[in-house]
Structure formats: C-alpha cells, structure tokens
Design an enzyme around this catalytic site. Structure first.
Site, PDB file in Angstrom:
ATOM      1  N   SER A  63      -1.705   4.015  12.570  1.00  0.00           N
ATOM      2  CA  SER A  63      -2.978   4.734  12.527  1.00  0.00           C
ATOM      3  C   SER A  63      -4.145   3.853  12.976  1.00  0.00           C
ATOM      4  CB  SER A  63      -3.254   5.267  11.136  1.00  0.00           C
ATOM      5  OG  SER A  63      -3.512   4.201  10.272  1.00  0.00           O
ATOM      6  N   HIS A  64      -3.945   2.547  13.035  1.00  0.00           N
ATOM      7  CA  HIS A  64      -5.010   1.682  13.549  1.00  0.00           C
ATOM      8  C   HIS A  64      -4.626   1.049  14.880  1.00  0.00           C
ATOM      9  CE1 HIS A  64      -6.440   2.145   9.381  1.00  0.00           C
ATOM     10  NE2 HIS A  64      -7.589   2.214  10.010  1.00  0.00           N
ATOM     11  N   GLU A 204      -4.418  11.703   6.139  1.00  0.00           N
ATOM     12  CA  GLU A 204      -3.303  12.390   5.485  1.00  0.00           C
ATOM     13  C   GLU A 204      -3.716  13.788   5.060  1.00  0.00           C
ATOM     14  OE1 GLU A 204      -0.801  10.224   2.656  1.00  0.00           O
ATOM     15  OE2 GLU A 204      -1.868   8.430   3.291  1.00  0.00           O
ATOM     16  N   LEU A 320       5.294  -7.767  -3.206  1.00  0.00           N
ATOM     17  CA  LEU A 320       3.893  -8.152  -3.043  1.00  0.00           C
ATOM     18  C   LEU A 320       3.264  -7.300  -1.955  1.00  0.00           C
ATOM     19  CD1 LEU A 320       4.148 -12.052  -3.210  1.00  0.00           C
ATOM     20  CD2 LEU A 320       3.524 -10.447  -5.035  1.00  0.00           C
TER      21      LEU A 320
HETATM   22  P1  NDP Z   1      -2.033   2.118   1.421  1.00  0.00           P
HETATM   23  O1  NDP Z   1      -2.299   2.974   0.229  1.00  0.00           O
HETATM   24  O2  NDP Z   1      -0.953   2.537   2.336  1.00  0.00           O
HETATM   25  O3  NDP Z   1      -1.735   0.618   0.987  1.00  0.00           O
HETATM   26  C1  NDP Z   1      -2.687  -0.096   0.243  1.00  0.00           C
HETATM   27  C2  NDP Z   1      -2.205  -1.480  -0.081  1.00  0.00           C
HETATM   28  O4  NDP Z   1      -1.209  -1.380  -1.107  1.00  0.00           O
HETATM   29  C3  NDP Z   1      -1.556  -2.236   1.068  1.00  0.00           C
HETATM   30  O5  NDP Z   1      -2.008  -3.547   1.058  1.00  0.00           O
HETATM   31  C4  NDP Z   1      -0.073  -2.136   0.758  1.00  0.00           C
HETATM   32  O6  NDP Z   1       0.682  -3.238   1.276  1.00  0.00           O
HETATM   33  C5  NDP Z   1      -0.083  -2.154  -0.734  1.00  0.00           C
HETATM   34  N1  NDP Z   1       1.104  -1.513  -1.304  1.00  0.00           N
HETATM   35  C6  NDP Z   1       1.589  -0.282  -1.027  1.00  0.00           C
HETATM   36  N2  NDP Z   1       2.685  -0.044  -1.743  1.00  0.00           N
HETATM   37  C7  NDP Z   1       2.909  -1.155  -2.503  1.00  0.00           C
HETATM   38  C8  NDP Z   1       3.898  -1.527  -3.456  1.00  0.00           C
HETATM   39  N3  NDP Z   1       4.868  -0.702  -3.775  1.00  0.00           N
HETATM   40  N4  NDP Z   1       3.793  -2.748  -4.024  1.00  0.00           N
HETATM   41  C9  NDP Z   1       2.799  -3.588  -3.707  1.00  0.00           C
HETATM   42  N5  NDP Z   1       1.843  -3.300  -2.816  1.00  0.00           N
HETATM   43  C10 NDP Z   1       1.897  -2.095  -2.226  1.00  0.00           C
HETATM   44  O7  NDP Z   1      -3.396   1.948   2.278  1.00  0.00           O
HETATM   45  P2  NDP Z   1      -4.648   2.925   2.398  1.00  0.00           P
HETATM   46  O8  NDP Z   1      -4.160   4.257   2.850  1.00  0.00           O
HETATM   47  O9  NDP Z   1      -5.471   2.873   1.184  1.00  0.00           O
HETATM   48  O10 NDP Z   1      -5.446   2.221   3.597  1.00  0.00           O
HETATM   49  C11 NDP Z   1      -4.839   2.132   4.874  1.00  0.00           C
HETATM   50  C12 NDP Z   1      -5.655   1.315   5.839  1.00  0.00           C
HETATM   51  O11 NDP Z   1      -6.762   2.062   6.285  1.00  0.00           O
HETATM   52  C13 NDP Z   1      -6.210  -0.003   5.328  1.00  0.00           C
HETATM   53  O12 NDP Z   1      -5.817  -1.011   6.226  1.00  0.00           O
HETATM   54  C14 NDP Z   1      -7.722   0.172   5.332  1.00  0.00           C
HETATM   55  O13 NDP Z   1      -8.475  -0.996   5.716  1.00  0.00           O
HETATM   56  C15 NDP Z   1      -7.897   1.230   6.400  1.00  0.00           C
HETATM   57  N6  NDP Z   1      -9.120   1.980   6.185  1.00  0.00           N
HETATM   58  C16 NDP Z   1     -10.194   1.729   7.005  1.00  0.00           C
HETATM   59  C17 NDP Z   1     -11.382   2.400   6.825  1.00  0.00           C
HETATM   60  C18 NDP Z   1     -12.566   2.093   7.675  1.00  0.00           C
HETATM   61  O14 NDP Z   1     -13.578   2.713   7.493  1.00  0.00           O
HETATM   62  N7  NDP Z   1     -12.518   1.144   8.573  1.00  0.00           N
HETATM   63  C19 NDP Z   1     -11.522   3.439   5.790  1.00  0.00           C
HETATM   64  C20 NDP Z   1     -10.348   3.571   4.952  1.00  0.00           C
HETATM   65  C21 NDP Z   1      -9.181   2.888   5.159  1.00  0.00           C
HETATM   66  P3  NDP Z   1       1.652  -3.058   2.560  1.00  0.00           P
HETATM   67  O15 NDP Z   1       0.739  -3.028   3.745  1.00  0.00           O
HETATM   68  O16 NDP Z   1       2.559  -4.238   2.529  1.00  0.00           O
HETATM   69  O17 NDP Z   1       2.377  -1.752   2.368  1.00  0.00           O
END
Ligand code: NDP
Length: 352
Positions: A63-64, A204, A320
């Site tokens: 998505s990015h 989503e 992690l």
């Molecule tokens: P997610 O809910 O998918 O994930 C959030 C974080 O939780 C990640 O670091 C992920 O690590 C971690 N995580 C997920 N599952 C687990 C687990 N089971 N155990 C431990 N850690 C876990 O992300 P969001 O949907 O909240 O955000 C997605 C992206 O969108 C982000 O990169 C954010 O910067 C971006 N975003 C940008 C915006 C903007 O305005 N520029 C606005 C909103 C969001 P892992 O990656 O390893 O899964």
C-alpha cells in the site's frame, strides 16, 4: 491513510484471481522514476520517492509502494506538491532542526534531514527534526528504521486529513495519525513498530465498501454519530480510533506534535488547504532521535533490552513488531514483487 491501502498484515504474496505483473525492485524503481518525471518531478525528487516506494515493495507493504503513484501524480498535477523541491535546514536550537520541505514529498526531505538529525542527536543526546511544508503519503518506518540502524532510538509522528472522530464525538477531526518507534539492536535489524491510531486503515474501510463487506464493530460511525458496520456509512461519517479513549488520546497527541508544536497544519487545516483537490495531506512530521550512549546505561542497555525480547520470543505465537517485514525482505530479494496488471497499466497511462 487515504489511498486504497492494505499494507501490513500479510506474510504471503497475494495471488488472487487478478492478473499480476512481476517486477524486480530495479524495474519498479525505474517505472516510478519515469512516471514521476513525466509528471513534473526532477530526477532527485523522483528518485527519493521511488526509492521509498521500493522499500515498501521490498518489505511487501504494497500500500506504500507503486500503489501510491496515482495519488502522487494527482498531487503533482493539482499543483500541490513540488516535484523540484529543495528542502532546507534551519537550526532552531542546538538539538532542534527545522526542515523546510519546500512542498516536497516526505522522502525527499528525509534525505536532507537524516544526517543532520543523527549528528545533533549524537552531540546532544537527543534531537528533534521539525519537518514542515511537505506532503506525506508514506509509511513512517523507513526513516525510523534508518535512524535506529545508526544506533539511535527514534520516534516519528505525522497527521493527515480528518477521517477519525475523537472518542464521544461525531465528526472527523483527526487523521489516521501514525506513530513509529525504533530501537537499535546489536548485529540485527532494529525493532520497529509503525501503526496508525485509527481502529482500521482508511484503505481497508474503502476496500470493504468496494467489495460489499461488513466492518467489525467499533471501526466507525455514520454521519449522525451512530455506530455502524456499513463501510459506506463510515466513509460518509467518521472512523474511530483504536482502543477507545486511549487511541483517541494518541491521535490527539500526534495532531499536536506534528501540527501546532512545529508550526504546521492540523488535519482539519490540511483539508482546508487541499480545497477539494483530493491531493495528499500537506503538513508536518516530527522525528525524534535519542542516542543511548548519552543516557544512563550506555554499556548495558542493548543487552538489557534483549532480555525482554528473549522472553517475548520464547512464547509461542508472539513476535516482535517489524519481523514480518524483515522476513518478507528476504522473499522479494529472490522473486521481486507483484502489482496488479490494472495498476501497471494505470502507471503507464499516467506517463502519457
Ligand atoms: P498494522 O496494524 O498492520 O501494523 C502496526 C504495527 O504492528 C506494525 O509495526 C506491525 O509490525 C506490528 N504488528 C502487527 N501484528 C503484530 C504481532 N502479531 N506482533 C507484534 N507486532 C505486530 O499497521 P497500520 O495499518 O496501523 O499502519 C500501516 C502503515 O500505514 C504504517 O506504516 C503507517 O505509517 C502508515 N500510515 C501512514 C499514514 C500517513 O498519513 N502517512 C496514515 C496512517 C498510516 P510488522 O510490520 O512486522 O507486521
């Protein structure tokens, strides 16, 4: 996060019914650079954005990745973002650097701010980069990971456009407001999390609307403030923060840190600035860097943290944050990445 995301969360390449195009990271970069340059970017600006997109594709945060090209192009064509931006630095205090974005896309500014922020953190123990006047359409983790790879503890915050109602409220005020945190590790990639403060990514909700799916509870409210699981109603109404009042307070904090503190827009002001153009959010980002060598336990703190990670990782089912991306990174190195044929075609059309 206004596009049509779906970033984190998947371990496997998505091979659905849709036709996909397989690209190497070098091919994806070249495609992005060409399209951005055809729409007003100079090589420097195009390369910074394209490289950032390839970090996302590399880690399977699609998505990015190239998915964002149409939105970048729309933001350039609307005369909002400056494809020839030259961000500049201003020292506000020994440990506070203002980065004037010159309306660049965020990754362009990060190239200017990265080394000065590291140097300021090493000499002061802690430093802040107040990045203003830029367009943020990206994930926060690439810059946070890069800082923590240099041995620093790092945080980043940015606001966006008003999509999320404060707890108890009925109208959208906050962006989906992400925050990211990075912790360096010896001989390993840093621990990094990066998460929005909304219960569900905007994309989503949009995909659920497109596909006719019902949302889980507590994702959003309709335009009258009533809880609803209908994604169309949520898009007309407001999304909700994750975790009720706790997520709401984080969203509030992020608005203040990435807006008023550094002299840039709140999400509601970014919407006003957009004036219906549908461009990416215009605003600020606050990045903090702390040097563990200048705090209380320079010799022991890294090993001390590993004790915690060991306990977490000893439990079945726990991992992690960031590990999914690091695993994915190894896969794309071999096999490249996939985008829908329709996206590939759209990017080529945007070069005409
Ligand atoms: P997610 O809910 O998918 O994930 C959030 C974080 O939780 C990640 O670091 C992920 O690590 C971690 N995580 C997920 N599952 C687990 C687990 N089971 N155990 C431990 N850690 C876990 O992300 P969001 O949907 O909240 O955000 C997605 C992206 O969108 C982000 O990169 C954010 O910067 C971006 N975003 C940008 C915006 C903007 O305005 N520029 C606005 C909103 C969001 P892992 O990656 O390893 O899964």
């Amino acid at each position: 996060d206004p596009g049509l995301p779906l970033c984190n969360g998947s371990d496997d390449r998505h091979h659905g019914a849709m036709t996909e195009v397989n690209l190497t990271l070098a091919e994806g970069r070249a495609l992005a650079v060409k399209c951005l340059m055809a729409n007003g970017c100079d090589e420097h600006n195009a390369a910074a954005v394209a490289d950032n997109m390839m970090l996302a594709e590399r880690d399977m945060c699609s998505s990015h990745g190239l998915f964002r090209i149409p939105w970048h192009v729309a933001t350039l064509r609307a005369g909002k973002a400056n494809g020839k931006a030259r961000p500049r630095l201003e020292a506000l205090a020994p440990a506070v650097i203002r980065l004037h974005g010159d309306r660049a896309f965020a990754p362009v500014g990060h190239r200017f701010g990265h080394v000065p922020l590291i140097e300021a953190a090493r000499s002061n123990g802690i430093a802040a980069l107040a990045f203003v006047d830029m367009y943020h359409v990206a994930a926060l983790w690439p810059e946070v990971e890069a800082l923590s790879t240099e041995g620093l503890v790092a945080f980043a915050f940015t606001a966006s456009l008003p999509y999320v109602a404060p707890v108890g409220g009925k109208k959208p005020v906050y962006g989906t407001n992400p925050m990211s945190f990075g912790w360096p590790r010896k001989g390993r990639p840093p621990l990094v999390f990066d998460q929005a403060s909304a219960a569900m990514a905007r994309g989503e909700v949009m995909i659920a609307a497109r596909d006719g799916h019902t949302l889980p509870e507590s994702v959003g409210i309709d335009e009258h403030g009533n809880p609803t699981r209908d994604p169309e109603a949520v898009l007309r109404g407001a999304q909700l923060p994750f975790g009720g009042y706790k997520g709401s307070s984080l969203a509030l904090m992020i608005e203040l840190l990435a807006g008023p503190l550094i002299g840039d827009f709140l999400s509601i002001e970014a919407e006003h600035d957009d004036a219906g153009a549908g461009a990416a959010p215009h605003g600020g980002e606050l990045i903090l860097a702390l040097d563990p060598a200048r705090f209380g336990d320079p010799q022991g703190c890294m090993d001390h943290a590993e004790r915690l990670f060991d306990v977490i990782l000893s439990m079945d089912g726990s991992r992690l944050p960031g590990d999914r991306r690091y695993r994915n990174r190894l896969k794309t190195k071999e096999g490249g990445f996939y985008i829908p044929q329709s996206l590939y075609d759209s990017i080529n059309e945007l070069m005409q």
